[in-house]
Design a protein around this motif. Structure first.
Motif, PDB file in Angstrom:
ATOM      1  N   GLU A  29     -28.215 -36.717 -54.110  1.00 12.55           N
ATOM      2  CA  GLU A  29     -27.999 -37.474 -52.887  1.00 12.55           C
ATOM      3  C   GLU A  29     -28.873 -36.944 -51.760  1.00 12.55           C
ATOM      4  OE1 GLU A  29     -23.860 -38.006 -52.013  1.00 12.55           O
ATOM      5  OE2 GLU A  29     -23.406 -37.963 -54.134  1.00 12.55           O
ATOM      6  N   THR A  30     -28.938 -37.738 -50.711  1.00 14.41           N
ATOM      7  CA  THR A  30     -29.766 -37.340 -49.577  1.00 14.41           C
ATOM      8  C   THR A  30     -28.918 -37.252 -48.321  1.00 14.41           C
ATOM      9  OG1 THR A  30     -30.308 -39.664 -49.261  1.00 14.41           O
ATOM     10  CG2 THR A  30     -31.897 -38.342 -50.495  1.00 14.41           C
ATOM     11  N   CYS A  31     -29.383 -36.465 -47.396  1.00 11.99           N
ATOM     12  CA  CYS A  31     -28.711 -36.268 -46.124  1.00 11.99           C
ATOM     13  C   CYS A  31     -28.763 -37.575 -45.326  1.00 11.99           C
ATOM     14  CB  CYS A  31     -29.405 -35.138 -45.381  1.00 11.99           C
ATOM     15  SG  CYS A  31     -28.860 -34.917 -43.690  1.00 11.99           S
ATOM     16  N   GLY A  32     -27.647 -37.983 -44.753  1.00  6.76           N
ATOM     17  CA  GLY A  32     -27.583 -39.234 -44.016  1.00  6.76           C
ATOM     18  C   GLY A  32     -28.321 -39.195 -42.695  1.00  6.76           C
ATOM     19  N   ILE A  33     -28.730 -38.032 -42.266  1.00  5.50           N
ATOM     20  CA  ILE A  33     -29.410 -37.907 -40.974  1.00  5.50           C
ATOM     21  C   ILE A  33     -30.923 -37.841 -41.159  1.00  5.50           C
ATOM     22  CG2 ILE A  33     -29.661 -36.484 -38.912  1.00  5.50           C
ATOM     23  CD1 ILE A  33     -26.701 -35.633 -39.400  1.00  5.50           C
ATOM     24  N   CYS A  34     -31.388 -36.950 -42.009  1.00  4.99           N
ATOM     25  CA  CYS A  34     -32.838 -36.778 -42.138  1.00  4.99           C
ATOM     26  C   CYS A  34     -33.384 -37.455 -43.395  1.00  4.99           C
ATOM     27  CB  CYS A  34     -33.190 -35.294 -42.139  1.00  4.99           C
ATOM     28  SG  CYS A  34     -32.615 -34.415 -43.602  1.00  4.99           S
ATOM     29  N   ARG A  35     -32.491 -37.926 -44.270  1.00  3.62           N
ATOM     30  CA  ARG A  35     -32.895 -38.621 -45.508  1.00  3.62           C
ATOM     31  C   ARG A  35     -33.624 -37.716 -46.498  1.00  3.62           C
ATOM     32  NH1 ARG A  35     -29.674 -42.936 -45.683  1.00  3.62           N
ATOM     33  NH2 ARG A  35     -29.358 -43.599 -43.557  1.00  3.62           N
ATOM     34  N   MET A  36     -33.495 -36.420 -46.315  1.00  2.00           N
ATOM     35  CA  MET A  36     -34.098 -35.485 -47.259  1.00  2.00           C
ATOM     36  C   MET A  36     -33.055 -35.126 -48.310  1.00  2.00           C
ATOM     37  SD  MET A  36     -37.211 -34.832 -46.102  1.00  2.00           S
ATOM     38  CE  MET A  36     -37.841 -33.193 -46.331  1.00  2.00           C
ATOM     39  N   ALA A  37     -33.517 -34.832 -49.515  1.00  3.28           N
ATOM     40  CA  ALA A  37     -32.604 -34.478 -50.600  1.00  3.28           C
ATOM     41  C   ALA A  37     -31.865 -33.185 -50.274  1.00  3.28           C
ATOM     42  CB  ALA A  37     -33.381 -34.323 -51.897  1.00  3.28           C
ATOM     43  N   PHE A  38     -30.659 -33.080 -50.816  1.00  5.22           N
ATOM     44  CA  PHE A  38     -29.838 -31.901 -50.545  1.00  5.22           C
ATOM     45  C   PHE A  38     -30.366 -30.660 -51.247  1.00  5.22           C
ATOM     46  CE2 PHE A  38     -26.036 -34.698 -49.512  1.00  5.22           C
ATOM     47  CZ  PHE A  38     -26.239 -34.527 -48.165  1.00  5.22           C
ATOM     48  N   GLY A  40     -33.382 -29.879 -51.265  1.00  6.63           N
ATOM     49  CA  GLY A  40     -34.485 -29.407 -50.441  1.00  6.63           C
ATOM     50  C   GLY A  40     -33.956 -28.930 -49.108  1.00  6.63           C
ATOM     51  N   CYS A  41     -34.825 -28.848 -48.151  1.00  8.82           N
ATOM     52  CA  CYS A  41     -34.411 -28.388 -46.829  1.00  8.82           C
ATOM     53  C   CYS A  41     -34.649 -29.483 -45.803  1.00  8.82           C
ATOM     54  CB  CYS A  41     -35.167 -27.126 -46.437  1.00  8.82           C
ATOM     55  SG  CYS A  41     -34.437 -25.667 -47.171  1.00  8.82           S
ATOM     56  N   CYS A  42     -33.916 -29.408 -44.724  1.00  6.17           N
ATOM     57  CA  CYS A  42     -34.038 -30.395 -43.666  1.00  6.17           C
ATOM     58  C   CYS A  42     -35.300 -30.133 -42.833  1.00  6.17           C
ATOM     59  CB  CYS A  42     -32.801 -30.332 -42.779  1.00  6.17           C
ATOM     60  SG  CYS A  42     -32.724 -28.844 -41.782  1.00  6.17           S
ATOM     61  N   PRO A  43     -35.726 -31.099 -42.008  1.00  5.91           N
ATOM     62  CA  PRO A  43     -36.945 -30.917 -41.191  1.00  5.91           C
ATOM     63  C   PRO A  43     -36.768 -29.851 -40.121  1.00  5.91           C
ATOM     64  CG  PRO A  43     -36.247 -33.221 -41.250  1.00  5.91           C
ATOM     65  CD  PRO A  43     -35.136 -32.429 -41.847  1.00  5.91           C
ATOM     66  N   TYR A  44     -35.525 -29.429 -39.866  1.00  2.00           N
ATOM     67  CA  TYR A  44     -35.272 -28.449 -38.809  1.00  2.00           C
ATOM     68  C   TYR A  44     -35.271 -27.033 -39.362  1.00  2.00           C
ATOM     69  CZ  TYR A  44     -33.633 -32.920 -37.216  1.00  2.00           C
ATOM     70  OH  TYR A  44     -33.537 -34.251 -36.955  1.00  2.00           O
ATOM     71  N   TYR A  45     -35.548 -26.949 -40.615  1.00  7.40           N
ATOM     72  CA  TYR A  45     -35.633 -25.647 -41.278  1.00  7.40           C
ATOM     73  C   TYR A  45     -36.839 -24.908 -40.716  1.00  7.40           C
ATOM     74  CZ  TYR A  45     -36.603 -22.569 -45.310  1.00  7.40           C
ATOM     75  OH  TYR A  45     -36.865 -21.521 -46.135  1.00  7.40           O
ATOM     76  N   HIS A  61     -18.547 -37.285 -46.131  1.00  8.31           N
ATOM     77  CA  HIS A  61     -19.990 -37.434 -46.071  1.00  8.31           C
ATOM     78  C   HIS A  61     -20.603 -36.048 -45.899  1.00  8.31           C
ATOM     79  CE1 HIS A  61     -19.407 -41.823 -44.964  1.00  8.31           C
ATOM     80  NE2 HIS A  61     -20.163 -41.817 -46.050  1.00  8.31           N
ATOM     81  N   ALA A  62     -21.704 -35.811 -46.575  1.00  8.62           N
ATOM     82  CA  ALA A  62     -22.322 -34.487 -46.542  1.00  8.62           C
ATOM     83  C   ALA A  62     -23.650 -34.548 -45.801  1.00  8.62           C
ATOM     84  CB  ALA A  62     -22.533 -33.987 -47.961  1.00  8.62           C
ATOM     85  N   PHE A  63     -23.939 -33.472 -45.091  1.00 13.63           N
ATOM     86  CA  PHE A  63     -25.194 -33.373 -44.342  1.00 13.63           C
ATOM     87  C   PHE A  63     -25.686 -31.946 -44.388  1.00 13.63           C
ATOM     88  CE2 PHE A  63     -22.305 -36.382 -42.386  1.00 13.63           C
ATOM     89  CZ  PHE A  63     -23.050 -37.547 -42.448  1.00 13.63           C
ATOM     90  N   HIS A  64     -26.949 -31.756 -44.059  1.00 17.02           N
ATOM     91  CA  HIS A  64     -27.433 -30.400 -43.815  1.00 17.02           C
ATOM     92  C   HIS A  64     -26.731 -29.877 -42.564  1.00 17.02           C
ATOM     93  CE1 HIS A  64     -31.125 -32.140 -45.875  1.00 17.02           C
ATOM     94  NE2 HIS A  64     -30.808 -31.125 -46.644  1.00 17.02           N
ATOM     95  N   LEU A  65     -26.430 -28.607 -42.574  1.00 22.10           N
ATOM     96  CA  LEU A  65     -25.774 -28.011 -41.408  1.00 22.10           C
ATOM     97  C   LEU A  65     -26.636 -28.183 -40.160  1.00 22.10           C
ATOM     98  CD1 LEU A  65     -23.429 -26.297 -40.263  1.00 22.10           C
ATOM     99  CD2 LEU A  65     -24.775 -24.280 -40.822  1.00 22.10           C
ATOM    100  N   HIS A  66     -27.947 -27.961 -40.288  1.00 20.13           N
ATOM    101  CA  HIS A  66     -28.845 -28.062 -39.125  1.00 20.13           C
ATOM    102  C   HIS A  66     -28.888 -29.488 -38.590  1.00 20.13           C
ATOM    103  CE1 HIS A  66     -30.783 -24.565 -41.413  1.00 20.13           C
ATOM    104  NE2 HIS A  66     -30.082 -24.057 -40.419  1.00 20.13           N
ATOM    105  N   CYS A  67     -28.859 -30.470 -39.498  1.00 19.93           N
ATOM    106  CA  CYS A  67     -28.932 -31.870 -39.087  1.00 19.93           C
ATOM    107  C   CYS A  67     -27.681 -32.264 -38.312  1.00 19.93           C
ATOM    108  CB  CYS A  67     -29.086 -32.771 -40.309  1.00 19.93           C
ATOM    109  SG  CYS A  67     -30.667 -32.560 -41.139  1.00 19.93           S
ATOM    110  N   ILE A  68     -26.514 -31.867 -38.837  1.00 22.01           N
ATOM    111  CA  ILE A  68     -25.276 -32.287 -38.186  1.00 22.01           C
ATOM    112  C   ILE A  68     -25.117 -31.551 -36.858  1.00 22.01           C
ATOM    113  CG2 ILE A  68     -23.636 -30.665 -39.266  1.00 22.01           C
ATOM    114  CD1 ILE A  68     -23.101 -34.487 -38.815  1.00 22.01           C
ATOM    115  N   MET A  69     -25.618 -30.319 -36.768  1.00 17.53           N
ATOM    116  CA  MET A  69     -25.549 -29.607 -35.493  1.00 17.53           C
ATOM    117  C   MET A  69     -26.377 -30.334 -34.435  1.00 17.53           C
ATOM    118  SD  MET A  69     -23.494 -27.152 -35.951  1.00 17.53           S
ATOM    119  CE  MET A  69     -23.650 -25.840 -34.744  1.00 17.53           C
TER     120      MET A  69
END
Ligand SMILES: [Zn+2]
Ligand SMILES: [Zn+2]
Ligand SMILES: [Zn+2]
Length: 87
Positions: A29-38, A40-45, A61-69
């Motif tokens: 699945e992919t993050c609902g905010i950045c659309r990157m796969a789980f 991998g890492c988010c763009p805010y990494y 719903h699941a998201f990267h911690l950085h994205c949801i912050m």
């Protein structure tokens, strides 16, 4: 007492398997905010070696911690899930 200990170990192994197969499911699945796969890492990494953990909301719903912050900070005073608009 030996029986009880074996039961406890079995229970721990069962829980460990449940957690592993559950997180494995999220890999497709992919993050609902950045659309990157789980997996991998988010763009805010930012920092090398920095962790990019996943976080599950009350709505499942699941998201990267950085994205949801970042999302929550832009949604003050009330943050809603970007997928289903639940609080
Ligand atoms: Zn993300
Ligand atoms: Zn991240
Ligand atoms: Zn949601």
């Amino acid at each position: 007492m030996r029986c009880f200990q074996e039961l406890k170990i079995l229970f721990v192994i069962y829980r460990w398997h449940a957690v592993v197969s559950w997180t494995w499911d999220a890999h497709d699945e992919t993050c609902g905010i950045c659309r990157m796969a789980f997996d991998g890492c988010c763009p805010y990494y930012k920092l090398p070696g920095d962790d990019c953990p996943l976080i599950w909301g009350a709505c499942n719903h699941a998201f990267h911690l950085h994205c949801i912050m970042k999302w929550v900070n832009s949604q003050i005073p009330q943050a809603h899930c970007p997928m289903c608009r639940r609080e």
